[in-house]
Design a protein around this motif. Structure first.
Motif, PDB file in Angstrom:
ATOM      1  N   LEU A  87       0.827  -1.200   0.000  1.00  0.00           N
ATOM      2  CA  LEU A  87       0.000   0.000   0.000  1.00  0.00           C
ATOM      3  C   LEU A  87       0.866   1.258   0.000  1.00  0.00           C
ATOM      4  CD1 LEU A  87      -2.759   1.379   0.243  1.00  0.00           C
ATOM      5  CD2 LEU A  87      -2.613   1.062   2.716  1.00  0.00           C
ATOM      6  N   ALA A  88       1.839   1.310   0.909  1.00  0.00           N
ATOM      7  CA  ALA A  88       2.705   2.494   0.994  1.00  0.00           C
ATOM      8  C   ALA A  88       3.480   2.687  -0.305  1.00  0.00           C
ATOM      9  CB  ALA A  88       3.654   2.363   2.172  1.00  0.00           C
ATOM     10  N   ASP A  89       4.046   1.617  -0.832  1.00  0.00           N
ATOM     11  CA  ASP A  89       4.818   1.730  -2.066  1.00  0.00           C
ATOM     12  C   ASP A  89       3.946   2.213  -3.217  1.00  0.00           C
ATOM     13  OD1 ASP A  89       7.038   0.859  -0.713  1.00  0.00           O
ATOM     14  OD2 ASP A  89       7.003  -1.185  -1.538  1.00  0.00           O
ATOM     15  N   GLY A  90       2.725   1.671  -3.295  1.00  0.00           N
ATOM     16  CA  GLY A  90       1.835   2.044  -4.390  1.00  0.00           C
ATOM     17  C   GLY A  90       1.410   3.496  -4.337  1.00  0.00           C
ATOM     18  N   ILE A  91       0.985   3.954  -3.176  1.00  0.00           N
ATOM     19  CA  ILE A  91       0.506   5.337  -3.072  1.00  0.00           C
ATOM     20  C   ILE A  91       1.667   6.320  -3.181  1.00  0.00           C
ATOM     21  CG2 ILE A  91      -0.584   7.020  -1.528  1.00  0.00           C
ATOM     22  CD1 ILE A  91      -2.437   4.838  -0.586  1.00  0.00           C
ATOM     23  N   ASN A  92       2.790   5.999  -2.576  1.00  0.00           N
ATOM     24  CA  ASN A  92       3.927   6.911  -2.680  1.00  0.00           C
ATOM     25  C   ASN A  92       4.415   7.025  -4.121  1.00  0.00           C
ATOM     26  OD1 ASN A  92       3.964   7.656   0.019  1.00  0.00           O
ATOM     27  ND2 ASN A  92       5.327   5.979   0.611  1.00  0.00           N
ATOM     28  N   ALA A  93       4.316   5.939  -4.891  1.00  0.00           N
ATOM     29  CA  ALA A  93       4.680   5.999  -6.310  1.00  0.00           C
ATOM     30  C   ALA A  93       3.715   6.907  -7.074  1.00  0.00           C
ATOM     31  CB  ALA A  93       4.684   4.595  -6.915  1.00  0.00           C
ATOM     32  N   VAL A  94       2.434   6.822  -6.758  1.00  0.00           N
ATOM     33  CA  VAL A  94       1.434   7.698  -7.400  1.00  0.00           C
ATOM     34  C   VAL A  94       1.761   9.159  -7.119  1.00  0.00           C
ATOM     35  CG1 VAL A  94      -0.983   8.453  -7.275  1.00  0.00           C
ATOM     36  CG2 VAL A  94      -0.434   6.012  -7.448  1.00  0.00           C
ATOM     37  N   MET A  95       2.069   9.471  -5.864  1.00  0.00           N
ATOM     38  CA  MET A  95       2.342  10.856  -5.503  1.00  0.00           C
ATOM     39  C   MET A  95       3.660  11.344  -6.101  1.00  0.00           C
ATOM     40  SD  MET A  95      -0.407  11.420  -4.134  1.00  0.00           S
ATOM     41  CE  MET A  95      -1.726  10.285  -3.677  1.00  0.00           C
ATOM     42  N   SER A  96       4.630  10.452  -6.192  1.00  0.00           N
ATOM     43  CA  SER A  96       5.900  10.822  -6.822  1.00  0.00           C
ATOM     44  C   SER A  96       5.699  11.126  -8.301  1.00  0.00           C
ATOM     45  CB  SER A  96       6.910   9.690  -6.637  1.00  0.00           C
ATOM     46  OG  SER A  96       8.147  10.016  -7.227  1.00  0.00           O
ATOM     47  N   ASP A  97       4.918  10.277  -8.984  1.00  0.00           N
ATOM     48  CA  ASP A  97       4.646  10.511 -10.405  1.00  0.00           C
ATOM     49  C   ASP A  97       3.908  11.824 -10.629  1.00  0.00           C
ATOM     50  OD1 ASP A  97       5.860   8.121 -10.980  1.00  0.00           O
ATOM     51  OD2 ASP A  97       3.986   6.996 -11.224  1.00  0.00           O
ATOM     52  N   ALA A  98       3.064  12.211  -9.657  1.00  0.00           N
ATOM     53  CA  ALA A  98       2.301  13.456  -9.771  1.00  0.00           C
ATOM     54  C   ALA A  98       3.114  14.671  -9.331  1.00  0.00           C
ATOM     55  CB  ALA A  98       1.028  13.357  -8.941  1.00  0.00           C
ATOM     56  N   GLY A  99       4.316  14.444  -8.801  1.00  0.00           N
ATOM     57  CA  GLY A  99       5.164  15.546  -8.372  1.00  0.00           C
ATOM     58  C   GLY A  99       4.757  16.163  -7.052  1.00  0.00           C
ATOM     59  N   ILE A 100       4.007  15.420  -6.220  1.00  0.00           N
ATOM     60  CA  ILE A 100       3.544  15.993  -4.951  1.00  0.00           C
ATOM     61  C   ILE A 100       3.946  15.130  -3.758  1.00  0.00           C
ATOM     62  CG2 ILE A 100       1.611  17.243  -6.001  1.00  0.00           C
ATOM     63  CD1 ILE A 100      -0.247  15.017  -4.974  1.00  0.00           C
ATOM     64  N   ALA A 101       5.011  14.341  -3.912  1.00  0.00           N
ATOM     65  CA  ALA A 101       5.427  13.440  -2.830  1.00  0.00           C
ATOM     66  C   ALA A 101       5.834  14.200  -1.567  1.00  0.00           C
ATOM     67  CB  ALA A 101       6.587  12.563  -3.305  1.00  0.00           C
ATOM     68  N   ASP A 102       6.242  15.465  -1.725  1.00  0.00           N
ATOM     69  CA  ASP A 102       6.595  16.266  -0.548  1.00  0.00           C
ATOM     70  C   ASP A 102       5.358  16.793   0.179  1.00  0.00           C
ATOM     71  OD1 ASP A 102       9.279  15.916  -1.016  1.00  0.00           O
ATOM     72  OD2 ASP A 102       9.511  17.772  -2.151  1.00  0.00           O
ATOM     73  N   HIS A 103       4.198  16.616  -0.416  1.00  0.00           N
ATOM     74  CA  HIS A 103       2.974  17.176   0.155  1.00  0.00           C
ATOM     75  C   HIS A 103       1.966  16.108   0.565  1.00  0.00           C
ATOM     76  CE1 HIS A 103       4.392  21.088  -1.284  1.00  0.00           C
ATOM     77  NE2 HIS A 103       4.704  20.468  -2.398  1.00  0.00           N
ATOM     78  N   LEU A 104       2.117  14.908   0.040  1.00  0.00           N
ATOM     79  CA  LEU A 104       1.208  13.816   0.394  1.00  0.00           C
ATOM     80  C   LEU A 104       1.991  12.509   0.333  1.00  0.00           C
ATOM     81  CD1 LEU A 104      -1.579  12.720   1.083  1.00  0.00           C
ATOM     82  CD2 LEU A 104      -2.166  12.807  -1.334  1.00  0.00           C
ATOM     83  N   SER A 105       2.106  11.849   1.468  1.00  0.00           N
ATOM     84  CA  SER A 105       2.892  10.627   1.506  1.00  0.00           C
ATOM     85  C   SER A 105       2.353   9.687   2.577  1.00  0.00           C
ATOM     86  CB  SER A 105       4.364  10.945   1.801  1.00  0.00           C
ATOM     87  OG  SER A 105       4.497  11.643   3.033  1.00  0.00           O
ATOM     88  N   VAL A 106       2.687   8.416   2.415  1.00  0.00           N
ATOM     89  CA  VAL A 106       2.338   7.387   3.392  1.00  0.00           C
ATOM     90  C   VAL A 106       3.609   7.013   4.137  1.00  0.00           C
ATOM     91  CG1 VAL A 106       1.374   5.088   3.725  1.00  0.00           C
ATOM     92  CG2 VAL A 106       0.476   6.566   1.921  1.00  0.00           C
ATOM     93  N   ILE A 107       3.556   7.078   5.468  1.00  0.00           N
ATOM     94  CA  ILE A 107       4.746   6.858   6.273  1.00  0.00           C
ATOM     95  C   ILE A 107       4.422   5.913   7.433  1.00  0.00           C
ATOM     96  CG2 ILE A 107       5.791   9.090   5.694  1.00  0.00           C
ATOM     97  CD1 ILE A 107       4.785  10.174   8.342  1.00  0.00           C
TER      98      ILE A 107
END
Length: 450
Positions: free
Chosen positions: A330-350
């Motif tokens: 789950l974390a890997d999948g969502i973090n990849a989505v946010m990275s692709d969208a360029g917003i990983a610094d604003h929305l992440s799973v930790i």
């Protein structure tokens, strides 16, 4: 999927506000923790899914405030409960089941000689403090300020923003220290030498692992100062391992407190620890007795049977491994989505895979409740319910895929809010707010007609 019908939920929530303070029996379940008019009132659950009174179906996270690790309606637990239900729940003397459950518990927990069951970990933790005070003759409590919640009783509520009604004298008995900072604990113990009864802390949290040597250092400081070490295993127990965080990290406390997952949603908690402390509440001590846990429903048979079935499930299957595997996906999948969208610094799973949270930040990178509100709104519309991404062993690959898809669907609104700086324009009503705050939100949820 676009869920937009919460009409019956909203009507029932309005009625709840009329007759239940806060509209829920747990702060974290309050409607103020969800976007306005989008707080589902639930009807049933199965596995990792729930259905609300409007017929909406959701993948649920943080199930039962993290207490349901095996899934809703987990059949071996349900069957164990059925087997004892017809023979009575509560009696005037102990049952054989109490002994069997206690023996089961003590096979799992390193360093625990005795255990006593109760209904919630809040009471167990507060009792641990009473035992520590009795054993040491001291009154001060040192607690970890980076861990958000230990008890609903006065000793801890007095440390919170919402501490109205707690006497000043009680509030003055607490001292705080920082997690992963031995010097901060050392300072508390040195400045209050001979006055601190116990250190109360979680060995780890979902977001923070102990630094090498930290927990061993805490143990050594407690020994040096004659302080009782209490580990709160309410969340970590049966989620880090069946033996709790202490079994994972190899540092044994004097007392530990348990709840949540040990009953897979059934109301059972426990206080466990070394005999020299626990027996202060027994019948074989020569010292003044401590009022230990004592309640009408402390050992009713249904919850003890549920607990024993949970123990068997952890012995025969691998719920922790399942949670870690699905949480990682789950974390890997969502973090990849946010990275692709360029917003990983604003929305992440930790966090630890079995205990994940999502971090929502504004355009400046600061934690943001309005951005959290927007994200919750968008995933709710796509059939995902949860204030966190805390998984259970019942979450399937399909559940994880739907959750990743829902996060992907939330990206356009989130990006727009980052660009405009006005997430409020994309949702109706008030923002979500911290559950344990002193004042209610400026805009109250309507209670409807009397």
């Amino acid at each position: 999927m676009n869920i937009d019908n919460f009409r019956r939920s909203n009507a029932l929530q309005a009625r709840l506000h009329q007759i239940v303070p806060g509209g829920a029996h747990t702060f974290a379940k309050g409607a103020d923790q969800y976007p306005e008019q989008m707080a589902p009132v639930l009807l049933r659950g199965r596995g990792a899914r729930v259905w609300d009174v409007d017929g909406n179906e959701f993948v649920e996270y943080g199930m039962g405030m993290r207490s349901v690790t095996l899934g809703h309606g987990y059949e071996p637990v349900v069957e164990a409960v059925r087997a004892v239900l017809a023979d009575g729940l509560s009696f005037s003397r102990p049952t054989e089941l109490e002994l069997a459950a206690a023996e089961d518990f003590l096979t799992l927990v390193p360093g625990a000689d005795m255990v006593k069951f109760c209904k919630n970990a809040s009471d167990a933790t507060s009792t641990a403090i009473r035992v520590a005070r009795a054993a040491t003759g001291r009154e001060l409590v040192a607690y970890c300020r980076d861990q958000p919640y230990f008890s609903s009783q006065d000793w801890f509520v007095g440390t919170m923003p919402i501490n109205t009604g707690v006497p000043k004298a009680v509030r003055e008995l607490a001292r705080s220290f920082s997690y992963n900072d031995l010097d901060s604990l050392r300072l508390v113990l040195d400045e209050n030498r001979g006055a601190v009864a116990c250190v109360v802390m979680e060995a780890a949290t979902g977001m923070t692992e102990p630094l090498p040597g930290f927990l061993a250092g805490v143990r050594a400081l407690c020994d040096e100062h004659g302080v009782v070490l209490v580990f709160d295993e309410t969340i970590t127990g049966f989620r880090w391992s069946a033996g709790g965080a202490q079994a994972v990290y190899g540092v044994v406390p004097d007392l530990s407190t348990w709840g949540k997952a040990i009953g897979n949603g059934f109301p059972i908690a426990a206080l466990a620890g070394r005999r020299e402390f626990m027996e202060l509440g027994g019948l074989t001590t020569d010292k003044p007795r401590v009022f230990l846990l004592s309640s009408t429903h402390g050992a009713e048979t249904v919850s003890l049977a549920a607990f024993r079935a949970v123990v068997r499930a952890y012995a025969e299957t691998d719920p922790v491994g399942a949670m870690e595997r699905q949480g990682r996906a789950l974390a890997d999948g969502i973090n990849a989505v946010m990275s692709d969208a360029g917003i990983a610094d604003h929305l992440s799973v930790i966090g630890r895979p079995s205990c994940l949270v999502f971090r929502t930040a504004d355009a400046e990178g600061n934690p943001s409740q309005p951005m959290r509100t927007l994200f919750l709104q968008e995933i709710l519309r796509r059939g995902v319910l949860g204030q966190s991404y805390v998984v259970s062993a019942a979450h399937t690959n399909a559940d994880i895929d739907q959750t990743i898809d829902a996060a992907h669907g939330a990206v356009p609104a989130y990006v727009k809010a980052l660009e405009t700086g006005r997430p409020e324009d994309l949702f109706t009503g008030r923002s979500v707010a911290p559950a344990h705050r002193l004042h209610s939100a400026p805009r109250q949820i309507s209670a409807g007609p009397p």
